[in-house]
Design a protein around this motif. Structure first.
Motif, PDB file in Angstrom:
ATOM      1  N   GLU A   8      17.304 -20.570  20.057  1.00 58.71           N
ATOM      2  CA  GLU A   8      16.168 -21.350  19.575  1.00 58.71           C
ATOM      3  C   GLU A   8      16.574 -22.178  18.362  1.00 58.71           C
ATOM      4  OE1 GLU A   8      12.588 -18.311  20.904  1.00 58.71           O
ATOM      5  OE2 GLU A   8      13.044 -18.665  18.810  1.00 58.71           O
ATOM      6  N   ARG A   9      17.431 -21.587  17.519  1.00 62.42           N
ATOM      7  CA  ARG A   9      17.867 -22.282  16.309  1.00 62.42           C
ATOM      8  C   ARG A   9      18.688 -23.519  16.674  1.00 62.42           C
ATOM      9  NH1 ARG A   9      20.945 -18.783  11.907  1.00 62.42           N
ATOM     10  NH2 ARG A   9      19.006 -17.617  12.214  1.00 62.42           N
ATOM     11  N   VAL A  93      10.792 -30.010   5.948  1.00 62.66           N
ATOM     12  CA  VAL A  93      12.017 -29.853   5.159  1.00 62.66           C
ATOM     13  C   VAL A  93      11.843 -30.620   3.866  1.00 62.66           C
ATOM     14  CG1 VAL A  93      13.478 -29.563   7.185  1.00 62.66           C
ATOM     15  CG2 VAL A  93      13.086 -31.864   6.252  1.00 62.66           C
ATOM     16  N   ASN A  94      12.805 -30.409   2.975  1.00 58.05           N
ATOM     17  CA  ASN A  94      12.773 -31.078   1.671  1.00 58.05           C
ATOM     18  C   ASN A  94      11.492 -30.785   0.903  1.00 58.05           C
ATOM     19  OD1 ASN A  94      15.246 -32.195   2.307  1.00 58.05           O
ATOM     20  ND2 ASN A  94      14.353 -34.097   3.093  1.00 58.05           N
ATOM     21  N   LEU A  95      11.011 -29.551   1.052  1.00 55.44           N
ATOM     22  CA  LEU A  95       9.896 -29.136   0.204  1.00 55.44           C
ATOM     23  C   LEU A  95      10.344 -29.146  -1.250  1.00 55.44           C
ATOM     24  CD1 LEU A  95       8.468 -26.058   2.155  1.00 55.44           C
ATOM     25  CD2 LEU A  95       7.293 -28.225   1.765  1.00 55.44           C
ATOM     26  N   ARG A 114      13.105 -18.064   9.450  1.00 54.42           N
ATOM     27  CA  ARG A 114      13.552 -18.691   8.204  1.00 54.42           C
ATOM     28  C   ARG A 114      13.592 -20.214   8.354  1.00 54.42           C
ATOM     29  NH1 ARG A 114      16.436 -13.930   8.544  1.00 54.42           N
ATOM     30  NH2 ARG A 114      16.181 -12.547   6.730  1.00 54.42           N
ATOM     31  N   GLU A 115      13.966 -20.680   9.558  1.00 53.05           N
ATOM     32  CA  GLU A 115      13.960 -22.116   9.782  1.00 53.05           C
ATOM     33  C   GLU A 115      12.540 -22.680   9.731  1.00 53.05           C
ATOM     34  OE1 GLU A 115      15.488 -19.921  11.537  1.00 53.05           O
ATOM     35  OE2 GLU A 115      17.568 -20.475  11.922  1.00 53.05           O
ATOM     36  N   THR A 116      11.601 -21.936  10.253  1.00 56.35           N
ATOM     37  CA  THR A 116      10.208 -22.402  10.263  1.00 56.35           C
ATOM     38  C   THR A 116       9.705 -22.645   8.857  1.00 56.35           C
ATOM     39  OG1 THR A 116       9.808 -21.081  12.250  1.00 56.35           O
ATOM     40  CG2 THR A 116       7.880 -21.887  11.066  1.00 56.35           C
ATOM     41  N   LEU A 117      10.091 -21.779   7.945  1.00 59.21           N
ATOM     42  CA  LEU A 117       9.613 -21.885   6.567  1.00 59.21           C
ATOM     43  C   LEU A 117      10.620 -22.580   5.665  1.00 59.21           C
ATOM     44  CD1 LEU A 117       7.981 -18.356   6.184  1.00 59.21           C
ATOM     45  CD2 LEU A 117       6.869 -20.543   6.652  1.00 59.21           C
ATOM     46  N   GLY A 118      11.629 -23.209   6.255  1.00 59.99           N
ATOM     47  CA  GLY A 118      12.555 -24.024   5.477  1.00 59.99           C
ATOM     48  C   GLY A 118      13.435 -23.235   4.526  1.00 59.99           C
ATOM     49  N   ARG A 139      12.092  -8.772   8.871  1.00 57.52           N
ATOM     50  CA  ARG A 139      12.557  -8.847   7.480  1.00 57.52           C
ATOM     51  C   ARG A 139      12.464 -10.268   6.916  1.00 57.52           C
ATOM     52  NH1 ARG A 139      18.235  -5.778   7.261  1.00 57.52           N
ATOM     53  NH2 ARG A 139      17.794  -5.941   5.025  1.00 57.52           N
ATOM     54  N   LEU A 140      11.611 -11.091   7.539  1.00 63.38           N
ATOM     55  CA  LEU A 140      11.464 -12.479   7.100  1.00 63.38           C
ATOM     56  C   LEU A 140      10.972 -12.554   5.658  1.00 63.38           C
ATOM     57  CD1 LEU A 140      11.255 -15.566   7.616  1.00 63.38           C
ATOM     58  CD2 LEU A 140       8.952 -15.143   8.520  1.00 63.38           C
ATOM     59  N   PHE A 141      10.062 -11.663   5.274  1.00 63.43           N
ATOM     60  CA  PHE A 141       9.437 -11.763   3.957  1.00 63.43           C
ATOM     61  C   PHE A 141      10.122 -10.885   2.904  1.00 63.43           C
ATOM     62  CE2 PHE A 141       6.118 -12.354   7.210  1.00 63.43           C
ATOM     63  CZ  PHE A 141       5.754 -13.656   6.918  1.00 63.43           C
ATOM     64  N   GLU A 142      11.221 -10.246   3.303  1.00 58.94           N
ATOM     65  CA  GLU A 142      11.859  -9.284   2.415  1.00 58.94           C
ATOM     66  C   GLU A 142      12.373  -9.924   1.126  1.00 58.94           C
ATOM     67  OE1 GLU A 142      15.691  -7.158   3.483  1.00 58.94           O
ATOM     68  OE2 GLU A 142      14.208  -5.571   3.826  1.00 58.94           O
ATOM     69  N   ASN A 143      12.896 -11.144   1.228  1.00 54.39           N
ATOM     70  CA  ASN A 143      13.446 -11.818   0.052  1.00 54.39           C
ATOM     71  C   ASN A 143      12.422 -12.651  -0.699  1.00 54.39           C
ATOM     72  OD1 ASN A 143      16.051 -10.796   0.528  1.00 54.39           O
ATOM     73  ND2 ASN A 143      16.487 -12.444   1.995  1.00 54.39           N
ATOM     74  N   MET A 144      11.185 -12.669  -0.217  1.00 53.07           N
ATOM     75  CA  MET A 144      10.124 -13.409  -0.906  1.00 53.07           C
ATOM     76  C   MET A 144       9.501 -12.490  -1.947  1.00 53.07           C
ATOM     77  SD  MET A 144       8.362 -15.568   2.199  1.00 53.07           S
ATOM     78  CE  MET A 144       9.356 -16.516   3.342  1.00 53.07           C
ATOM     79  N   THR A 145      10.195 -12.323  -3.021  1.00 52.90           N
ATOM     80  CA  THR A 145       9.799 -11.329  -4.022  1.00 52.90           C
ATOM     81  C   THR A 145       8.603 -11.765  -4.860  1.00 52.90           C
ATOM     82  OG1 THR A 145      11.442 -12.281  -5.529  1.00 52.90           O
ATOM     83  CG2 THR A 145      12.117 -10.381  -4.196  1.00 52.90           C
TER      84      THR A 145
END
Length: 694
Positions: A8-9, A93-95, A114-118, A139-145
């Motif tokens: 998909e990526r 992209v480019n947020l 991760r691609e979806t959320l840039g 684990r998509l949100f694991e690094n969103m501290t």
């Protein structure tokens, strides 16, 4: 699964922030590389065919990468990016590198990767509600501290839950919305297993049937849980025991049939409305319950809820049940255990209560609002022993009241009393004078008559009235509603020393107004309602009411208005559906300065006898909301004419031409007389000349 993700990526297209980024050598190199790969795989065709295929791919690619409402329409407000309703399949992209809030609600997002959320991990808030999300990368949100608020409502997360895969840690998330996702029992576990900071959880409008004892084991910091509109039938023992911080719990609109041994001591707000509850019983512990609000409305309870003996309850709603008594069980002795020492609001409306014993109120010394409307109560009594000194509102409307008694000094704080829709005929004639703070009094749809003011009670030849109620000297009463009471007469001085601002006497056909009926209201009355009374003429001079601004005289038999000789303060006047032909010119002049709104439809008005009021309408000085039905009759028209179409030219009256003829005739007569006078003078002069010659 991971192979599928990588595939998909490789096929995904990154959506840029602006169209300009599609221009230049980067685009050419990207697509030429892709074209070369395609050419290598196909190994067929000529150079011309290859170029044609390349052009087709380039022309199609933007349409797939840019669905309707693409990112050029996103708004950036400081650190917030707002991209709702853009038919997007992923974040732009480019947020901005320091973006904190991203709103992708009401788009076409299907997969959260991760691609979806840039690849951004600094989000504080993510709003993804109303998409088509059915896959979340583990684990998509694991690094969103820093992620505090996550809204995933109105998606298809039941599809993801079928894979029995946890989304991973939500370490920082404090508010999570999973409502309207088609989740069944157990599916929420895959989102809650590791959310130690979660305080606010919404699972509304799903299909959960059971709350298991381990459902919230990974979210021990929960303070508020909402499970409104599910299909919950069962709550396992201990389901909420580990949630020591839980203060709000909403289980409304489910299928719960009973609550036994309620023991959530720290809970403050509990909503169980719209279930199938037949009983509510609390734990018999001596521990103090912190519950402040309990909503048990729209259930099937036959008895009053068995509440904790030690409680701080302030709000209790048991309306729309099947209560026939205020006892908590069939056992009459159990009633004495009821303690509601902190209760301020009690709603028992829409039940089957036939009465409320005064002893019930011994347990509610701080009660401020009591609603027992729409029951079957025959009598209501408050004696000097009943501690209802704090009550401000009592609603007894739509019962079967025939007896109402208030003792002296019992309801000193009562401001609003609702008694409409009962069968009250006989009351103590001075019952309302015992309510020193009363401001609103609703007595519609009863059968009461009004006493004249100051009855001669000291005269032994006059007995205390038993067939009427006095409304004089009710010193704080401002709003009085007496419509539909079969009132026959309104005696003079009926409201002396009562500072009414609103008086509703509507729907009392045949009501006879005394010329002094409204005496005493000159400096207070603002609203007067007299609609549907079959009044043929007003005997009362409304011009004496200095503060009167709104008058409703609609649907009567009025053929004229009492002439006002002085300026009126009326701003709104309703004369709809009467028999008015002419509005007195002097009355219009008195109304003209302050009148803003006039209802005058459905009257047989004369077109040429009301030019003064029509002039005001033409000048937009007065608004006529029912202008469509405001018509008049003209002798030259067989059909009614809308008042907006009336002009002075339509009304050249015969008396005007007669006046002109009269002036002409007078001038002719004057000229003839002048001629005769001149002739007479000449004759005398001749005679004088003859006598002189002789």
């Amino acid at each position: 699964m991971w192979k599928q993700e990588s595939a998909e990526r490789s096929l995904s297209l990154v959506v840029p922030l602006s169209i300009s980024e599609w221009e230049g050598e980067d685009v050419k190199s990207t697509w030429s590389g892709g074209a070369a790969k395609i050419s290598h795989q196909l190994k067929v065709g000529t150079m011309a065919a290859f170029q044609l295929l390349f052009l087709l791919l380039v022309s199609c690619a933007p349409s797939s990468a840019y669905p309707p409402g693409h990112l050029s329409q996103c708004q950036i407000v400081q650190k917030d990016v707002l991209c709702s309703d853009q038919s997007l399949r992923s974040a732009p992209v480019n947020l901005p590198p320091d973006v904190q809030m991203l709103d992708l609600s009401r788009n076409q997002v299907q997969n959260l990767t991760r691609e979806t959320l840039g690849f951004h991990t600094g989000f504080h808030r993510l709003n993804l509600h109303s998409n088509k999300i059915h896959f979340i990368q583990p684990r998509l949100f694991e690094n969103m501290t820093d992620l505090r608020v996550l809204d995933l409502s109105r998606n298809h997360l039941n599809v993801f839950a079928h894979s029995k895969t946890n989304i991973g840690s939500l370490k920082a998330v404090e508010s999570l919305d999973l409502s309207s996702n088609g989740l069944y029992t157990g599916m929420s576990d895959y989102f809650l297993t590791d959310s130690p900071s979660l305080a606010n959880l919404s699972l509304n409008s799903n299909s959960i049937t059971k709350i298991s004892h381990n459902m919230f084991r990974g979210s021990l910091s929960l303070k508020k849980i909402s499970l409104h509109n599910n299909v919950i039938l069962e709550i396992e023992d201990g389901a909420f025991d580990s949630l020591h911080h839980l203060t709000e719990l909403d289980l409304s609109k489910n299928s719960i049939t009973c609550i036994n041994d309620f023991d959530l001591y720290n809970l403050k707000l509990f909503n169980l409305s719209k279930n199938s509850l037949e009983t509510f019983q609390s734990d018999s512990s001596d521990i103090l319950f912190k519950l402040l609000s309990l909503d048990l409305s729209e259930n099937k309870m036959l008895y009053f809820p068995d509440l904790p003996e030690k409680n701080e309850l302030e709000y209790l709603n048991v309306s729309r049940n099947q209560l026939q008594t205020t006892n908590v069980t069939r056992n009459q002795e159990k009633q004495s255990i009821l303690k509601l020492c902190c209760l301020k609001y009690l709603d028992m409306s829409y039940n089957q209560l036939k009465g409320i014993p005064e002893s019930f109120f011994f347990s509610t010394p701080l009660l401020e609002v009591l609603n027992v409307s729409n029951n079957c109560i025959h009598s209501f009594s408050v004696s000097h022993m009943t501690p209802l000194n704090k009550v401000r509102v009592i609603n007894l409307s739509y019962n079967s009241l025939q007896s109402l008694t208030f003792g002296e000094n019992t309801l000193r704080s009562l401001k609003k009393l609702f008694l409409q829709g009962n069968k009250l005929t006989v009351l103590d004639h001075q019952i309302f004078q015992r309510l020193p703070s009363i401001r609103h009094l609703h007595l519609e749809q009863n059968n009461l008559q009004i006493c004249p003011s100051e009855p001669k009670l000291k005269d032994h030849n006059h007995q205390v009235p038993t067939d009427c109620v006095s409304f004089s000297s009710v010193h704080n009463l401002h709003f009085l509603y007496l419509s539909e009471n079969h009132l026959r007469t309104l005696p003079g001085n009926a409201f002396v020393d009562t500072p009414l601002k609103l008086l509703d006497l509507s729907l009392n056909p045949g009501l006879n107004l005394h010329k002094d009926s409204l005496s005493g209201l000159e400096n207070s009355l603002v609203h007067l309602l007299l609609r549907e009374n079959n009044i043929s003429s007003l005997n009362t001079d409304l011009s004496s009411l200095k503060c009167l601004k709104h008058v409703d005289l609609s649907t009567n038999q009025l053929n004229s208005l009492l002439m006002w000789n002085k300026e009126s303060s009326i701003e709104s006047l309703n004369l709809q559906n009467n028999n008015l032909v002419t509005l007195d010119h002097h009355t219009i002049l008195a109304l003209e300065r302050h009148l803003k709104t006039l209802y005058m439809g459905s009257n047989p008005l004369s077109c040429c006898d009301n030019l003064s009021i029509f002039r005001l309408v033409h000048q937009s000085a007065v608004v006529v909301p029912d202008i469509a039905t405001a018509t008049c009759f003209h002798e030259k028209n067989s059909e009614p004419v809308n008042i907006k179409k009336v002009t002075p030219e339509m009304c050249h009256r015969p008396d005007v031409s007669n006046y002109v003829v009269g002036v002409v005739v007078t001038l002719l007569v004057a000229m003839i007389l002048l001629g005769l006078l001149i002739k007479c003078c000449r004759l005398r002069k001749r005679k004088h000349n003859r006598s002189f010659n002789a």
